[in-house]
Design an enzyme around this catalytic site. Structure first.
Site, PDB file in Angstrom:
ATOM      1  N   SER B  44       3.467   3.704  -2.792  1.00  8.88           N
ATOM      2  CA  SER B  44       2.603   3.680  -3.794  1.00  8.88           C
ATOM      3  C   SER B  44       3.193   4.755  -4.814  1.00  8.88           C
ATOM      4  O   SER B  44       3.590   5.873  -4.743  1.00  8.88           O
ATOM      5  CB  SER B  44       1.278   4.220  -3.009  1.00  8.88           C
ATOM      6  OG  SER B  44       0.730   3.499  -2.271  1.00  8.88           O
ATOM      7  N   GLY B  71       1.770  12.312   1.590  1.00  8.72           N
ATOM      8  CA  GLY B  71       1.038  12.666   0.141  1.00  8.72           C
ATOM      9  C   GLY B  71       1.437  12.038  -1.180  1.00  8.72           C
ATOM     10  O   GLY B  71       1.489  12.845  -2.268  1.00  8.72           O
ATOM     11  N   LEU B  72       1.714  10.835  -0.929  1.00  9.97           N
ATOM     12  CA  LEU B  72       1.921   9.945  -2.032  1.00  9.97           C
ATOM     13  C   LEU B  72       3.030  10.569  -3.099  1.00  9.97           C
ATOM     14  O   LEU B  72       2.797  10.564  -3.983  1.00  9.97           O
ATOM     15  CB  LEU B  72       0.520   9.776  -2.971  1.00  9.97           C
ATOM     16  CG  LEU B  72      -0.588   9.252  -2.308  1.00  9.97           C
ATOM     17  CD1 LEU B  72      -1.960   9.536  -3.095  1.00  9.97           C
ATOM     18  CD2 LEU B  72      -0.067   7.617  -1.935  1.00  9.97           C
ATOM     19  N   ASN B 124      -3.674   0.948  -3.681  1.00 10.94           N
ATOM     20  CA  ASN B 124      -3.822   1.813  -2.576  1.00 10.94           C
ATOM     21  C   ASN B 124      -5.191   2.715  -2.734  1.00 10.94           C
ATOM     22  O   ASN B 124      -5.286   3.723  -3.647  1.00 10.94           O
ATOM     23  CB  ASN B 124      -2.735   2.732  -2.451  1.00 10.94           C
ATOM     24  CG  ASN B 124      -2.648   3.742  -1.408  1.00 10.94           C
ATOM     25  OD1 ASN B 124      -3.962   4.028  -0.567  1.00 10.94           O
ATOM     26  ND2 ASN B 124      -1.676   4.478  -1.016  1.00 10.94           N
ATOM     27  N   CYS B 127      -5.279   5.612   1.441  1.00  7.33           N
ATOM     28  CA  CYS B 127      -4.112   6.560   2.011  1.00  7.33           C
ATOM     29  C   CYS B 127      -5.339   7.557   2.838  1.00  7.33           C
ATOM     30  O   CYS B 127      -5.893   8.332   2.094  1.00  7.33           O
ATOM     31  CB  CYS B 127      -3.457   7.218   0.861  1.00  7.33           C
ATOM     32  SG  CYS B 127      -2.219   8.239   1.628  1.00  7.33           S
ATOM     33  N   ASN B 187      -4.871  -0.009   6.878  1.00  2.63           N
ATOM     34  CA  ASN B 187      -3.777   1.332   6.448  1.00  2.63           C
ATOM     35  C   ASN B 187      -3.879   2.023   8.005  1.00  2.63           C
ATOM     36  O   ASN B 187      -4.341   1.629   8.886  1.00  2.63           O
ATOM     37  CB  ASN B 187      -4.477   2.223   5.377  1.00  2.63           C
ATOM     38  CG  ASN B 187      -3.430   3.085   4.610  1.00  2.63           C
ATOM     39  OD1 ASN B 187      -2.478   3.619   5.237  1.00  2.63           O
ATOM     40  ND2 ASN B 187      -3.569   2.797   3.287  1.00  2.63           N
ATOM     41  N   THR B 188      -3.298   3.390   7.641  1.00  2.67           N
ATOM     42  CA  THR B 188      -3.035   4.087   8.942  1.00  2.67           C
ATOM     43  C   THR B 188      -4.415   5.003   9.437  1.00  2.67           C
ATOM     44  O   THR B 188      -5.329   4.863   8.444  1.00  2.67           O
ATOM     45  CB  THR B 188      -2.140   5.305   8.667  1.00  2.67           C
ATOM     46  OG1 THR B 188      -2.508   6.101   7.387  1.00  2.67           O
ATOM     47  CG2 THR B 188      -0.635   4.770   8.289  1.00  2.67           C
TER      48      THR B 188
END
Lengths: 281, 266
Positions: B44, B71-72, B124, B127, B187-188
Site C-alpha cells: 500500500s 504500519g503502512l 486499502n 489495514c 485482509n488480515t
C-alpha cells in the site's frame, strides 16, 4: 518453520571486544534439548531487544557448549540497549536465517578472509569452522584506528604473523592503510600459484566492492556477506531486494558469489530505507 | 488456458500477488510474475513517505501463519512512481494498492499511480492496524470513498475488505454501490502475540494482523457469504499456500481468486 518464530533466551555471557563493541553469548541450553537447528558460518539472526527494536545480526561464533554468539557495536538505540544487556537478561531471536559460506572442497586451496570493522563477526565464525576442519587460511582485519579493532587477543593467540594481518587506516596498529591494499598485494603474490583461491569477505560495502574488483581480475571464488535493512528476514517484505535481479539478502543471501554480484546494479551503490525508498549507500 | 478478464483487466493467469508481500521493489515483483502470477499488487502506497512501525513487524506464529504490523510503511507515491515505471517496462498487469488520510489524498495517490501506468487500483480501507481501518468498518464511509475515487479514474478499482467487522456483506455491497469493479477478501485478522518470558507484546505496535494458513478457512467462509450477495467479482485472498487452496476458493465461490505468494521458507 520454527526458525521464523521469535523465541526469548537469556544472556549467558558478555565480553568487551573494544570500546563500543561487545560479544554476547545466548544461552541455548533450553533449545538444544529440542533439537534446534545449528547455525552455519555466514547465517544471521533477527535479534529482538524487547520494547526497542528487532535487527539483523551475523552470528559471530559458537562457544564450546554450543551456545551462539553475536557481536554488537553501539550505533543506535537498539544496539546501545543490546550492548548494555547483562547476564540473565532476556533477548529474543529468530534464526538461523539466510544462506551460508561454502567451505572449499580441497584442502590445498588458498583461502583469504578479508574483514572490516564489525564485518569480522561472520568471518570469526567461519575461521572457527575452517580451523576445526584443518584448513589453512590467511585472515586480514581492517579498522580505522587501533581502538576499533576487535577479537585481537583471540586472533593473535590462534594465528601467527604469516596468516593474520592487521591494518589500521591511521597506522596505530599493524600495517598502515586500508585492508584492501594489503589484500591486493597478497593476492598478487598468491595468484601465481596453481592452487585455487577462495576469498570470503564482510565489512562496509565500499570495501566489499573493492575486494570484488580485485578478485575479479584474478578469477577467484569470491563469497561476500551483504547487509540490508530488513523487516521480515524471511523473504516476505522485499526491503532487502537488490535490483535489477531481485535477489533478497535475507533469503538468497546474505552470502553472494562473484557470479551473483556481477548481476547487481545496486551493489556498492544503493540500498532501501525502512520505508522502501531507494537511497545511496 | 488460464486467461481471465477481471473487470476489464486481462490476465494470463488468475493468480495475483496480494498486496503487502514483496510489493515494494520492481525486481521482486518481476520475480513473482516470472514465477507465473497473472498480476502483482504493490504494497500500500500513500501520499507521502511513511516509515511505519519499528520491528518486530512481521514474524511467524505457527508454520505458515504470520502476524504483522508494518504500519503502512512506504516510500510515498512520488518516489514510488519510479518502481511503477520500472515494472511497466516488463508489460504485465500492475495493481497499485493505495491509501490516504482523506478522500482527496486517496484520489491524488490513485491518479498519480494511474498516470504512471498502473492497470488497476486497489483501495486499502481495511489495514487492521492503522487508521485507514476506520473507513472499511463503516458502510457509509466506504460508499462515499469508493464513489469519489471511481468517478475520478479510468481504470478498474478493487476494494480490499476488512474481515474485522460485524457484517462484511454490508460493507461489500456499499463498495459495489459506490462503483467498485471487484472486491478483495480478506485482509488480515486482528491479532496479538505476547512473549511469556518478558510478558511483552512481541510486535512493536502491540497488535497487528494475522495472515497465512490459519486464516484460510475464515477467508473461504467470507468469500462464500459474499458470493451470494455481490454481482461484482470477488478476489479470494488469505492463506493460500498451494494449488488446493486456490481450487478451494474457485470451487463455486469467487469468480476470480488471488494468492499470497508466500515464499518457501523451509
Amino acid at each position: 518453520m520454527i526458525k521464523n518464530r521469535i523465541k526469548t533466551v537469556k544472556v549467558l555471557d558478555t565480553k568487551i571486544e573494544c570500546k563500543d563493541v561487545k560479544t554476547i553469548t545466548l544461552n541455548m541450553e533450553g533449545l538444544q534439548t529440542q533439537n534446534y537447528p545449528e547455525p552455519l558460518p555466514g547465517q544471521f539472526l533477527m535479534i529482538w531487544v524487547p520494547g526497542i527494536d528487532e535487527i539483523p545480526m551475523s552470528i559471530s561464533g559458537i562457544d564450546d557448549e554450543g551456545n551462539w554468539q553475536i557481536t554488537v557495536k553501539k550505533v543506535g538505540d537498539c544496539t546501545k540497549k543490546l550492548f548494555n544487556l547483562e547476564k540473565e537478561e532476556f533477548l529474543g531471536f529468530r534464526g538461523p536465517l539466510g544462506n551460508n559460506f561454502s567451505i572449499p572442497t580441497n584442502q590445498n586451496s588458498k583461502i583469504f578472509l578479508v574483514g572490516g570493522g564489525t564485518g569480522l563477526a561472520p568471518l570469526r565464525f567461519l575461521s572457527q569452522k575452517l580451523t576445526s576442519e584443518d584448513f589453512e587460511f590467511i585472515l586480514l582485519e581492517g579498522a580505522k584506528l587501533k581502538k576499533e579493532l576487535i577479537y585481537i587477543n583471540e586472533f593473535e593467540n590462534n594465528f601467527n604473523n604469516s596468516n593474520f594481518y592487521i591494518c589500521t587506516e591511521d597506522g596505530s596498529y599493524g600495517k598502515k592503510g586500508l585492508v584492501t591494499e594489503t589484500f591486493h598485494s597478497l593476492l598478487n603474490e598468491y595468484s601465481k600459484s596453481k592452487n585455487k583461491i577462495y576469498v570470503y569477505s564482510c565489512g562496509p560495502e565500499k570495501m566489499l566492492y573493492e575486494v570484488y574488483h580485485l578478485s575479479e581480475r584474478v578469477n577467484v571464488e569470491l563469497q561476500v556477506s551483504l547487509e540490508r535493512i530488513m523487516r521480515c528476514g524471511c523473504g516476505l517484505c522485499g526491503l532487502c531486494s537488490i535490483d535489477p535481479v531481485g535477489f533478497l539478502v535475507c533469503k538468497d543471501g546474505p552470502i553472494f558469489t562473484m557470479k551473483q554480484l556481477k548481476k547487481m546494479d545496486d551493489f556498492g551503490k544503493f540500498k532501501r530505507d525502512f520505508s522502501g525508498k531507494k537511497i545511496q549507500i | 488456458m488460464l486467461d481471465v478478464n477481471l473487470s476489464g483487466l486481462k490476465l494470463s493467469s488468475p493468480i495475483i500477488l496480494a498486496s503487502g508481500i514483496l510489493g515494494v521493489s520492481y525486481s521482486s515483483m518481476k520475480n513473482v510474475i516470472d514465477a507465473g502470477a497473472g498480476a502483482v499488487t504493490t504494497k500500500s502506497i500513500g501520499p507521502r513517505k511513511r516509515i511505519g512501525y519499528k520491528n518486530p513487524s512481521i514474524f511467524e506464529v505457527y508454520p505458515g501463519t504470520f502476524v504483522n504490523s508494518v504500519g503502512l510503511g512506504n516510500p510515498g507515491i512520488d518516489d514510488f512512481i519510479y518502481e511503477i515505471e520500472e515494472i511497466k517496462k516488463y508489460e504485465f498487469p500492475l495493481i497499485v494498492s493505495v491509501f490516504g488520510d482523506s478522500t482527496k489524498s486517496y484520489i491524488e495517490v490513485a491518479k498519480k499511480a494511474e498516470k504512471a501506468g498502473c492497470d488497476a487500483i486497489e483501495l486499502n480501507i481495511s489495514c487492521p492496524h492503522a487508521e485507514v481501518s476506520s473507513i472499511g468498518i463503516d458502510k457509509n464511509l466506504t460508499y462515499s470513498l469508493v464513489r469519489d475515487v471511481t468517478s475520478n479514474l479510468n481504470i478498474p478499482v478493487l476494494v480490499k475488505l476488512n474481515p474485522n467487522v460485524t457484517d462484511i456483506i454490508e460493507i461489500a455491497l456499499s463498495a459495489e454501490k459506490g462503483g467498485a469493479n471487484a472486491v478483495v477478501a480478506i485482509n488480515t485478522l486482528q491479532a496479538m502475540v505476547i512473549d511469556i518470558n518478558t510478558r511483552q507484546p512481541i510486535l512493536s505496535h502491540g497488535s497487528g494482523g494475522l495472515s497465512g494458513k490459519a486464516i484460510h478457512p475464515i477467508a473461504i467462509k467470507k468469500v462464500y457469504d459474499l458470493y451470494k450477495h455481490l454481482k461484482i467479482p470477488i478476489i479470494g485472498c488469505g492463506g493460500i499456500s498451494n494449488f488446493k487452496d486456490v481450487i478451494e476458493f474457485f470451487s463455486g465461490l469467487s469468480h476470480k481468486f488471488k494468492t499470497q505468494e508466500v515464499p518457501d521458507y523451509d
